[in-house]
Design an enzyme around this catalytic site. Structure first.
Site, PDB file in Angstrom:
ATOM      1  CD  GLU A   4      -2.770  -1.370   2.383  1.00  8.46           C
ATOM      2  OE1 GLU A   4      -3.870  -1.900   2.234  1.00  8.46           O
ATOM      3  OE2 GLU A   4      -2.337  -1.010   3.491  1.00  8.46           O
ATOM      4  CB  CYS A  29       3.190   7.582   3.006  1.00 13.68           C
ATOM      5  SG  CYS A  29       3.682   6.346   4.214  1.00 13.68           S
ATOM      6  CB  CYS A  56       7.272  -5.079   8.541  1.00 10.41           C
ATOM      7  SG  CYS A  56       8.607  -4.059   9.222  1.00 10.41           S
ATOM      8  CB  CYS A  65       3.246  -1.568  13.562  1.00  9.11           C
ATOM      9  SG  CYS A  65       3.229  -1.210  11.797  1.00  9.11           S
ATOM     10  CB  SER A 105      10.344   6.775   8.778  1.00 12.88           C
ATOM     11  OG  SER A 105       9.992   6.411  10.095  1.00 12.88           O
ATOM     12  CG  LEU A 126      13.336   7.093  20.691  1.00 17.89           C
ATOM     13  CD1 LEU A 126      14.535   6.232  20.321  1.00 17.89           C
ATOM     14  CD2 LEU A 126      13.804   8.485  21.129  1.00 17.89           C
TER      15      LEU A 126
HETATM   16  N1  SAH Z   1       9.687   0.732   9.690  1.00 18.80           N
HETATM   17  C1  SAH Z   1       9.762   2.153   9.577  1.00 18.80           C
HETATM   18  C2  SAH Z   1       8.752   2.773   8.656  1.00 18.80           C
HETATM   19  C3  SAH Z   1       7.338   2.257   8.717  1.00 18.80           C
HETATM   20  S1  SAH Z   1       6.381   2.651  10.175  1.00 18.80           S
HETATM   21  C4  SAH Z   1       9.711   2.793  10.939  1.00 18.80           C
HETATM   22  O1  SAH Z   1       9.548   2.076  11.916  1.00 18.80           O
HETATM   23  O2  SAH Z   1       9.904   3.991  11.047  1.00 18.80           O
HETATM   24  C5  SAH Z   1       6.008   4.336   9.984  1.00 18.80           C
HETATM   25  C6  SAH Z   1       5.675   5.062  11.289  1.00 18.80           C
HETATM   26  O3  SAH Z   1       4.401   4.666  11.776  1.00 18.80           O
HETATM   27  C7  SAH Z   1       6.659   4.774  12.398  1.00 18.80           C
HETATM   28  O4  SAH Z   1       6.999   5.941  13.067  1.00 18.80           O
HETATM   29  C8  SAH Z   1       5.868   3.850  13.286  1.00 18.80           C
HETATM   30  O5  SAH Z   1       6.344   3.860  14.582  1.00 18.80           O
HETATM   31  C9  SAH Z   1       4.489   4.439  13.161  1.00 18.80           C
HETATM   32  N2  SAH Z   1       3.411   3.555  13.577  1.00 18.80           N
HETATM   33  C10 SAH Z   1       3.370   2.215  13.514  1.00 18.80           C
HETATM   34  N3  SAH Z   1       2.198   1.751  13.992  1.00 18.80           N
HETATM   35  C11 SAH Z   1       1.472   2.831  14.345  1.00 18.80           C
HETATM   36  C12 SAH Z   1       0.159   3.016  14.865  1.00 18.80           C
HETATM   37  N4  SAH Z   1      -0.644   1.982  15.118  1.00 18.80           N
HETATM   38  N5  SAH Z   1      -0.261   4.286  15.092  1.00 18.80           N
HETATM   39  C13 SAH Z   1       0.534   5.332  14.807  1.00 18.80           C
HETATM   40  N6  SAH Z   1       1.765   5.224  14.301  1.00 18.80           N
HETATM   41  C14 SAH Z   1       2.243   3.992  14.072  1.00 18.80           C
END
Ligand code: SAH
Length: 348
Positions: free
Chosen positions: A94, A107, A114, A121, A197, A221
């Site tokens: 997606e 995005c 993953c 997530c 990211s 983080l």
């Molecule tokens: N693997 C990478 C990029 C994909 S996740 C990363 O971890 O940065 C993209 C962003 O979405 C990250 O900041 C992640 O922490 C955030 N994210 C993941 N699940 C989420 C959720 N349920 N609600 C809000 N942000 C979320």
């Protein structure tokens, strides 16, 4: 048979030029084809109109273009668009278009599923099925740019590698895609408009610094305390915060670029005073900005958005320490297009 032939976009410019020479043609012809593929984003050899009919046929006989196809597009009330994108081998990923007053952001996904296991997530539940090729990432950008022009009348202005997957676990293809997107021979976008990211893979952050990349880096983080972070992002046990911090110091020393930390505040997980203190302390390592992002529930109820009061405490503490902090509201929630919600849950 489409897949028995080589994908022409796996070839470098030099390899394309050499191919034409091996066919008794000029290397210049390879440059022309390269331009069609990466500047014009052409998916059909027949459209390469400055090549002779014979040359086009020769390409058809030897190669395929494994372009993506937008299988399904959903538009949110707030203008966000989510594409379910079909890959040539049937997998789906997606990508999302996020229009705001000042910018239009794509995005994009970097993996099918993953490789990491963040508990909050939706994508993590899919596991990693395969990495995307550079052209498959490039195609997501092209598709979103077209939609942006069509629906909003403006081209794409920014790209975030924040879709499905961990970009630093698909390092070479991700960097190749950025090269095609930014080079004047490709789409010619500025790398300053691109943000990668990562959940924080220290070795690869150092490699980015060594490769002197020009795009921005964001790190998810979510906690600056190892025990807490390992609980919500189990891979942290392998890459602890001390290693992450060290790699970020290395990044800053080599590139002179600050970093953005993405951070979600959850009830009962990281909303204590000590969580706030640990973040403030972590932020002192290098110049940085903190993006507090809203939690988008992923159905199992284990995680809950922290209270406004807890978020305010974070903001106050960071600001008191002169650390820039922004609050980011989610877009596209009604179509599961918000951060962490990408899980191929297509609504029909
Ligand atoms: N693997 C990478 C990029 C994909 S996740 C990363 O971890 O940065 C993209 C962003 O979405 C990250 O900041 C992640 O922490 C955030 N994210 C993941 N699940 C989420 C959720 N349920 N609600 C809000 N942000 C979320």
């Amino acid at each position: 048979m489409k897949n028995s032939k080589k994908d022409i976009r796996a070839l470098s410019k030099k390899e394309l030029q050499d191919f034409f020479v091996s066919q008794g043609d000029k290397s210049f012809r390879g440059s022309q084809v390269y331009h069609w593929l990466w500047n014009k984003a052409t998916y059909d050899f027949e459209d390469m109109t400055n090549l002779s009919k014979e040359t086009r046929q020769m390409l058809v006989d030897n190669f395929v273009i494994n372009n993506i196809e937008v299988d399904q597009m959903q538009r949110s009330k707030d203008g966000t668009i989510k594409n379910a994108v079909k890959l040539h081998d049937g997998f789906t990923v997606e990508s999302v278009l996020i229009p705001t007053m000042s910018r239009t952001t794509a995005c994009v996904s970097s993996q099918v599923g993953c490789s990491l296991d963040c508990k909050f997530c939706a994508t993590a539940k899919l596991k990693r099925l395969r990495n995307l090729n550079a052209d498959e990432i490039f195609d997501q950008v092209v598709a979103i740019d077209k939609e942006s022009k069509l629906y909003n009348g403006i081209p794409l202005s920014n790209i975030v590698y924040m879709g499905m997957g961990e970009p630093l676990m698909n390092y070479n293809n991700v960097l190749k895609s950025i090269e095609k997107i930014t080079s004047p021979e490709g789409l010619g976008m500025s790398p300053r408009r691109i943000t990668l990211s990562t959940s924080g893979v220290p070795k690869m952050i150092k490699k980015l610094a060594d490769d002197e990349v020009k795009f921005h880096l964001a790190v998810s983080l979510h906690s600056a305390i190892d025990e807490v972070r390992t609980q919500i992002m189990p891979f942290n046990a392998k890459f602890p915060l001390s290693d992450l911090k060290e790699s970020l110091i290395y990044w800053y020393e080599k590139t002179g670029k600050s970093v953005t930390y993405e951070y979600i505040v959850w009830k009962g997980i990281n909303d204590r005073e000590e969580d706030i203190r640990a973040l403030v302390d972590f932020c002192k390592a290098i110049p940085c900005k903190v993006n507090i992002i809203e939690y988008n529930p992923i159905d199992d109820g284990e995680f809950q958005q922290g209270s406004d009061d807890a978020v305010a405490k974070y903001v106050n503490a960071l600001e008191a320490n002169r650390i820039t902090v922004t609050l980011r509201h989610s877009r596209g929630k009604d179509i599961d297009a918000a951060c962490g919600q990408l899980a191929n849950k297509i609504k029909v």
